[in-house]
Design a protein around this motif. Structure first.
Motif, mmCIF file in Angstrom:
data_model
loop_
_atom_site.group_PDB
_atom_site.id
_atom_site.type_symbol
_atom_site.label_atom_id
_atom_site.label_comp_id
_atom_site.label_asym_id
_atom_site.label_seq_id
_atom_site.Cartn_x
_atom_site.Cartn_y
_atom_site.Cartn_z
ATOM 1 N N ILE A 40 0.839 -1.210 0.000
ATOM 2 C CA ILE A 40 0.000 0.000 0.000
ATOM 3 C C ILE A 40 0.866 1.250 0.000
ATOM 4 O O ILE A 40 0.598 2.204 -0.739
ATOM 5 C CB ILE A 40 -0.970 -0.020 1.194
ATOM 6 C CG1 ILE A 40 -2.012 -1.116 0.988
ATOM 7 C CG2 ILE A 40 -1.640 1.332 1.396
ATOM 8 C CD1 ILE A 40 -2.887 -1.385 2.196
ATOM 9 N N ASP A 41 1.926 1.263 0.807
ATOM 10 C CA ASP A 41 2.826 2.420 0.831
ATOM 11 C C ASP A 41 3.489 2.632 -0.526
ATOM 12 O O ASP A 41 3.609 3.768 -1.000
ATOM 13 C CB ASP A 41 3.892 2.257 1.908
ATOM 14 C CG ASP A 41 3.345 2.446 3.314
ATOM 15 O OD1 ASP A 41 2.226 2.985 3.456
ATOM 16 O OD2 ASP A 41 4.038 2.049 4.265
ATOM 17 N N TYR A 44 0.801 4.046 -2.979
ATOM 18 C CA TYR A 44 0.527 5.471 -2.755
ATOM 19 C C TYR A 44 1.704 6.339 -3.198
ATOM 20 O O TYR A 44 1.515 7.411 -3.760
ATOM 21 C CB TYR A 44 0.202 5.745 -1.297
ATOM 22 C CG TYR A 44 -1.183 5.324 -0.884
ATOM 23 C CD1 TYR A 44 -2.237 5.290 -1.784
ATOM 24 C CD2 TYR A 44 -1.450 4.939 0.420
ATOM 25 C CE1 TYR A 44 -3.502 4.907 -1.403
ATOM 26 C CE2 TYR A 44 -2.716 4.546 0.808
ATOM 27 C CZ TYR A 44 -3.744 4.535 -0.115
ATOM 28 O OH TYR A 44 -4.996 4.149 0.267
ATOM 29 N N ASN A 47 1.724 6.619 -7.013
ATOM 30 C CA ASN A 47 0.568 7.248 -7.643
ATOM 31 C C ASN A 47 0.190 8.609 -7.072
ATOM 32 O O ASN A 47 -0.915 9.077 -7.318
ATOM 33 C CB ASN A 47 -0.642 6.310 -7.547
ATOM 34 C CG ASN A 47 -0.457 5.091 -8.394
ATOM 35 O OD1 ASN A 47 -0.223 5.189 -9.590
ATOM 36 N ND2 ASN A 47 -0.524 3.920 -7.779
ATOM 37 N N HIS A 48 1.074 9.227 -6.318
ATOM 38 C CA HIS A 48 0.735 10.559 -5.810
ATOM 39 C C HIS A 48 0.992 11.605 -6.892
ATOM 40 O O HIS A 48 1.782 11.410 -7.808
ATOM 41 C CB HIS A 48 1.511 10.868 -4.532
ATOM 42 C CG HIS A 48 2.909 11.350 -4.751
ATOM 43 N ND1 HIS A 48 3.943 10.520 -5.071
ATOM 44 C CD2 HIS A 48 3.429 12.601 -4.705
ATOM 45 C CE1 HIS A 48 5.045 11.223 -5.213
ATOM 46 N NE2 HIS A 48 4.771 12.487 -4.995
ATOM 47 N N PRO A 55 3.136 11.037 0.197
ATOM 48 C CA PRO A 55 2.332 10.517 1.313
ATOM 49 C C PRO A 55 3.204 9.871 2.384
ATOM 50 O O PRO A 55 4.225 9.259 2.084
ATOM 51 C CB PRO A 55 1.421 9.492 0.657
ATOM 52 C CG PRO A 55 2.064 9.150 -0.632
ATOM 53 C CD PRO A 55 2.882 10.326 -1.045
ATOM 54 N N TYR A 58 2.414 4.206 6.255
ATOM 55 C CA TYR A 58 1.577 3.729 7.353
ATOM 56 C C TYR A 58 2.481 3.401 8.538
ATOM 57 O O TYR A 58 3.557 2.833 8.367
ATOM 58 C CB TYR A 58 0.813 2.488 6.900
ATOM 59 C CG TYR A 58 -0.326 2.133 7.814
ATOM 60 C CD1 TYR A 58 -1.539 2.793 7.722
ATOM 61 C CD2 TYR A 58 -0.182 1.150 8.771
ATOM 62 C CE1 TYR A 58 -2.577 2.476 8.562
ATOM 63 C CE2 TYR A 58 -1.215 0.824 9.616
ATOM 64 C CZ TYR A 58 -2.411 1.492 9.512
ATOM 65 O OH TYR A 58 -3.447 1.183 10.350
#
Length: 89
Positions: A40-41, A44, A47-48, A55, A58
């Motif tokens: 997930i990190d 993100y 795709n920022h 971002p 987590y």
């Protein structure tokens, strides 16, 4: 003999409380949690938007190896050593 085996298994599995306590983690997590959180990190981060800030990852239960600094100073290393030497007593 059975207790010994149970303890060996529990101290090798990151989802056990014993493993987390031994490693100094804040809470236990499974291997799947670690892999999913890393994915997930990475997703993100990839795709920022270019104009937006990157971002934050987590939070993990372990301490970040890059945050071992205890303070901040504008002194050079030589000046900081001199101050520490004077205050050593």
């Amino acid at each position: 003999m059975k207790v010994d085996r149970l303890l060996r298994v529990a101290t090798r599995e990151p989802s056990s409380v014993l493993y987390a306590a031994r490693a100094g983690w804040d809470f236990p997590v499974s291997r799947q949690w670690i892999a999913t959180t890393d994915f997930i990190d990475a997703f993100y981060a990839a795709n920022h938007s270019k104009g937006s800030p990157r971002p934050k990852p987590y939070p993990r239960p372990w301490r970040d190896a890059n945050t071992d600094r205890l303070g901040k100073t504008n002194l050079s290393p030589a000046e900081a050593r001199e101050v520490l030497r004077k205050n050593r007593g």
